[in-house]
Design a protein around this motif. Structure first.
Motif, PDB file in Angstrom:
ATOM      1  N   VAL A   1       0.855  -1.189   0.000  1.00  0.00           N
ATOM      2  CA  VAL A   1       0.000   0.000   0.000  1.00  0.00           C
ATOM      3  C   VAL A   1       0.891   1.240   0.000  1.00  0.00           C
ATOM      4  N   LYS A   2       0.801   2.016  -1.060  1.00  0.00           N
ATOM      5  CA  LYS A   2       1.637   3.208  -1.195  1.00  0.00           C
ATOM      6  C   LYS A   2       1.404   4.156  -0.017  1.00  0.00           C
ATOM      7  N   GLY A   3       2.484   4.609   0.577  1.00  0.00           N
ATOM      8  CA  GLY A   3       2.380   5.535   1.701  1.00  0.00           C
ATOM      9  C   GLY A   3       2.602   4.867   3.045  1.00  0.00           C
ATOM     10  N   ILE A   4       2.671   3.515   3.043  1.00  0.00           N
ATOM     11  CA  ILE A   4       2.900   2.787   4.299  1.00  0.00           C
ATOM     12  C   ILE A   4       4.208   2.017   4.192  1.00  0.00           C
ATOM     13  N   GLY A   5       5.173   2.389   5.035  1.00  0.00           N
ATOM     14  CA  GLY A   5       6.428   1.665   5.113  1.00  0.00           C
ATOM     15  C   GLY A   5       6.444   0.792   6.354  1.00  0.00           C
ATOM     16  N   PRO A   6       7.551   0.100   6.624  1.00  0.00           N
ATOM     17  CA  PRO A   6       7.631  -0.816   7.773  1.00  0.00           C
ATOM     18  C   PRO A   6       7.317  -0.139   9.106  1.00  0.00           C
ATOM     19  N   SER A   7       7.855   1.079   9.306  1.00  0.00           N
ATOM     20  CA  SER A   7       7.644   1.763  10.582  1.00  0.00           C
ATOM     21  C   SER A   7       6.170   2.135  10.766  1.00  0.00           C
ATOM     22  N   THR A   8       5.580   2.731   9.729  1.00  0.00           N
ATOM     23  CA  THR A   8       4.166   3.117   9.798  1.00  0.00           C
ATOM     24  C   THR A   8       3.277   1.883   9.928  1.00  0.00           C
ATOM     25  N   ALA A   9       3.640   0.802   9.211  1.00  0.00           N
ATOM     26  CA  ALA A   9       2.854  -0.435   9.281  1.00  0.00           C
ATOM     27  C   ALA A   9       2.793  -0.954  10.711  1.00  0.00           C
ATOM     28  N   ALA A  10       3.931  -0.925  11.401  1.00  0.00           N
ATOM     29  CA  ALA A  10       3.973  -1.420  12.782  1.00  0.00           C
ATOM     30  C   ALA A  10       3.056  -0.593  13.686  1.00  0.00           C
ATOM     31  N   LYS A  11       3.058   0.741  13.466  1.00  0.00           N
ATOM     32  CA  LYS A  11       2.208   1.613  14.287  1.00  0.00           C
ATOM     33  C   LYS A  11       0.726   1.325  14.033  1.00  0.00           C
ATOM     34  N   ILE A  12       0.369   1.113  12.740  1.00  0.00           N
ATOM     35  CA  ILE A  12      -1.034   0.854  12.396  1.00  0.00           C
ATOM     36  C   ILE A  12      -1.507  -0.466  13.001  1.00  0.00           C
ATOM     37  N   ILE A  13      -0.681  -1.509  12.877  1.00  0.00           N
ATOM     38  CA  ILE A  13      -1.050  -2.824  13.420  1.00  0.00           C
ATOM     39  C   ILE A  13      -1.171  -2.753  14.937  1.00  0.00           C
ATOM     40  N   GLU A  14      -0.244  -2.029  15.554  1.00  0.00           N
ATOM     41  CA  GLU A  14      -0.284  -1.887  17.019  1.00  0.00           C
ATOM     42  C   GLU A  14      -1.573  -1.181  17.456  1.00  0.00           C
TER      43      GLU A  14
END
Length: 731
Positions: A93-106
């Motif tokens: 998904v454009k705009g979501i990198g590993p760091s942002t992904a972790a925050k969203i899942i958390e």
């Protein structure tokens, strides 16, 4: 459901290591719990974290090692938080990198997808994501999620990944809606699904599609099916009759749907002598292009040159030959008129005539191309002329587009840089290939077309040579006089007897043509085996692999190629501890086997001494030198050209101790053995027998029933081929 030699694996995509967005080809690592498997195939829009069920087979790539080749795929979106994290971290998904992904899942856990799709404002609660960015992320996710949903839905209908991708490319976001309304759209050439499979999908839908959709698709299928029988078109009344039986609809309904198809330009109707004939548009276009170019040749023929008697005399003196009257007429016509159809049977001097034409073209400084429809026919043309000859495909610089469709680099916009062309074995050329060849010829190019009209028509649709001759539009010379030394051969004299419908001369033990009576098929098959393995090698010193070829009218039955090949393989090349073998789709390939390429492959690489190149062609025959079981490779020697075949190309090969008469066209062999008993009626006709006999150079042996042999000679009812080319030319 897995097919023979296939397995099923399940797992979660660990990573995608390669993806071609144009054709969907993907290489990924699949976590199957107990191991990490590299899987390759057409898998559009797959990302890390997705759960896959794959059907295919394991293979070994010489550079990349063990791989799983995918035929079918079922996918499911990630469900666990770990897989969700993997999916979003992959950059799917454009705009979501590993760091942002972790925050969203958390923040949202297993509710992440629901938030992304339906409640993007909540994303802005996460540090670093503005409300505007949250909306953009949600929009991107919804677009990609829609594509994946389409793929998942289509795969549940049993569609392959490549079919799913092609359908999406054609119909976009409305794919599911359109297909569930009319599954017969899948029969579109760009998607490549057959009518029966589309019909099966239609039967599994909750709501049955409009009956008219099925009727129209079925009628197109009937016309398309007839291409495989050699027809370029089919009488309208015959299509209506077939449709009423096959589709169980009324004649009125069939007639009505045909009108709709013509109106929609899915079929073309052409009137011949008051009877309507139905074409697929591209086949109609091919015959029309041939017609237009031939008429242009007649109206504006290439510039001719006066044939000088001294030039003809010099050629005859240089080669110690004497041209007969018809040969002189053919040479003079080619030089002075620039267009010629040259036909004639064996022993009538076609090769000598062609060589004379080539020499005079060269004397005039004309850049001349030589070509033939198959690799072996082109090779034989090179041998008898002493000049390079190419396959028509190679001459036209065949290419494949992003959809793997065949195109030609040489065409009407980029014509060949030649001033004359000689086309051999024209009887084998179908309408589409001939139309493409004519398109690629520059205006003013001299054209000499050579063939034997008594041989079998092409495997593809149409009957070009026959139609051109019968139209009486182009200068045609038939060589009929058999040279005296050629008449000393029973092979040649019997070939001409067969053409005239006369009984063969048989059992002259001092000659080159033999008939061996056998009244039981199993006995005939055993005799054929004994002749190849023992008797001919002992009597004439022939190599069973290099000099002798068994030609069968059919693939099936006791004396068909499938059974004869098994019999010969077991006798001539039996299992051995020092010979490796490999099983593929019910066939066994063993080191030392005689092998034939059964389709053109322009990309496969070969090496010969210090030379290398690409391309192995339909009808090329070689020897299987090595089986590499560890790497899934076979090494085949095509007369010095060494080629390696990976597992995915094994389907292009067959055993070739015995081949069909159709596959032998364009070839010659020192000795031919032909089993002739228990023939299917549709194959018991004169020009099939004639074609087989004219493949033999030194010895021809027929094994079987004299009654069936005579029946073939008597049956001059050539398989009926519907074509409009002659009618178009005569308009």
């Amino acid at each position: 459901m897995p097919e023979q030699n296939e397995v099923e694996i399940k797992g979660v995509v660990e990573s995608v290591t390669f993806r071609n967005d144009e054709n969907g080809f993907t290489v990924l690592d699949l976590d199957c719990s107990d191991e990490l498997v590299t899987a390759v195939g057409v898998l559009p829009h797959i990302d890390a974290g997705e759960t896959l069920r794959l059907i295919g087979h394991f293979d070994f790539h010489s550079s990349f090692g063990r791989q799983f080749k995918i035929r079918l795929c079922e996918r499911a979106m990630p469900k666990s938080t770990a897989d969700l994290l993997k999916y979003l971290s992959s950059g799917a998904v454009k705009g979501i990198g590993p760091s942002t992904a972790a925050k969203i899942i958390e923040a949202f856990g297993e509710n992440t997808f629901d938030v992304l799709e339906n409640d993007p404002d909540r994303l802005s609660q996460i540090k670093g994501i503005s409300l505007n960015k949250a909306e953009q992320i949600s929009k991107t996710f919804r677009e990609q999620f829609a594509i994946r949903e389409i793929m998942i839905r289509l795969e549940h209908y049993g569609m392959s990944p490549s079919e799913c991708l092609n359908a999406f490319k054609v119909f976009g976001n409305k794919t599911i809606e359109l297909i569930e309304d009319n599954p017969y759209l899948l029969c579109d050439e760009r998607i490549g699904m057959g009518f029966e499979r589309a019909d099966a999908i239609a039967g599994n839908l909750v709501l049955s599609p409009n009956a008219d959709f099925r009727a129209r698709a079925g009628i197109v299928y009937i016309v398309k099916h007839n291409l495989s029988n050699g027809h370029t078109c089919v009488p309208r009344h015959a299509v209506i009759k077939s449709a009423t039986m096959f589709l169980e609809i009324s004649a009125e309904k069939a007639n009505e749907q045909i009108d709709t198809l013509i109106e929609n330009k899915q079929l073309v109707e052409y009137d011949m002598n008051g009877t309507g004939f139905l074409f697929l548009p591209h086949i109609y276009a091919a015959e029309k292009r041939i017609c237009d170019r031939i008429k242009l040749l007649v109206q504006f023929p290439p510039a001719g040159h006066k044939t000088l008697e001294r030039d003809l005399k010099k050629i005859q003196e240089d080669h110690n030959i004497h041209y007969e009257e018809k040969q002189l007429e053919a040479i003079t016509t080619a030089i002075e008129k620039g267009v010629l159809i040259l036909t004639g049977g064996p022993g009538t001097g076609k090769t000598t005539t062609i060589n004379g034409i080539i020499e005079l073209f060269e004397t005039q400084g004309l850049k001349t191309a030589l070509c033939a429809p198959t690799g072996r026919a082109a090779k034989r043309m090179s041998e008898v002329t002493g000049r390079e000859a190419k396959t028509i495909h190679r001459l036209l610089e065949v290419e494949f587009d992003s959809e793997e469709r065949q195109t030609f680099g040489r065409n009407i916009r980029n014509p060949l840089n030649i001033q004359a062309i000689i086309i051999d074995e024209l009887s084998m050329v179908d309408v589409c290939l001939f139309a493409s060849l004519l398109d690629a010829l520059p205006l003013g190019c001299r054209i000499v077309m050579v063939g034997d009209s008594n041989q079998l028509p092409p495997v593809g649709s149409g009957n070009v040579l026959h139609d051109l001759i019968n139209s009486d539009l182009l200068p045609t010379v038939e060589l009929t006089e058999v040279f005296r030394q050629a008449m000393e051969s029973l092979i040649i004299s019997n070939a001409h007897r067969i053409v005239r419908g006369e009984s063969i001369e048989r059992n002259d033990k001092d000659n080159d043509f033999f008939f061996m009576e056998r009244t039981v098929a199993t006995s005939a098959a055993q005799t054929v085996s004994d002749l190849l393995v023992k008797r001919l090698p002992k009597a004439y010193g022939y190599s069973p692999l290099d000099d002798i070829q068994i030609l069968c009218p059919s693939r099936k039955g006791e004396t068909g190629t499938i059974n004869i090949n098994r019999l010969i393989q077991a006798t001539l090349n039996p299992p051995s501890g020092d010979k490796k073998e490999i099983s593929f789709q019910g066939r066994i390939f063993r080191e030392g086997d005689k092998i034939m390429q059964i389709k053109n492959n322009y990309d496969i690489v070969w090496h010969k001494d210090d030379e290398s190149g690409t391309g192995v062609f339909n009808g090329d025959i070689g020897i299987l030198r090595k089986v590499d079981l560890n790497n899934g490779l076979m090494t085949v020697d095509f007369e010095g050209k060494i080629t390696e075949y990976p597992t995915e190309s094994f389907s292009e090969l067959e055993l070739a101790y015995a081949i069909t008469v159709h596959k032998s066209q364009g070839n010659e062999f020192n000795a031919v053995i032909m089993p002739l008993i228990g023939l299917p009626p549709q194959l018991a006709y004169r020009n099939l027998l004639y074609t087989a006999v004219t493949r033999a150079k030194k010895h021809m042996i027929i094994v079987g029933s004299i009654r069936e042999l005579q029946g073939m000679i008597d049956n001059n009812k050539k398989s009926k081929r519907y074509s409009a080319l002659k009618a178009m030319l005569e308009e």
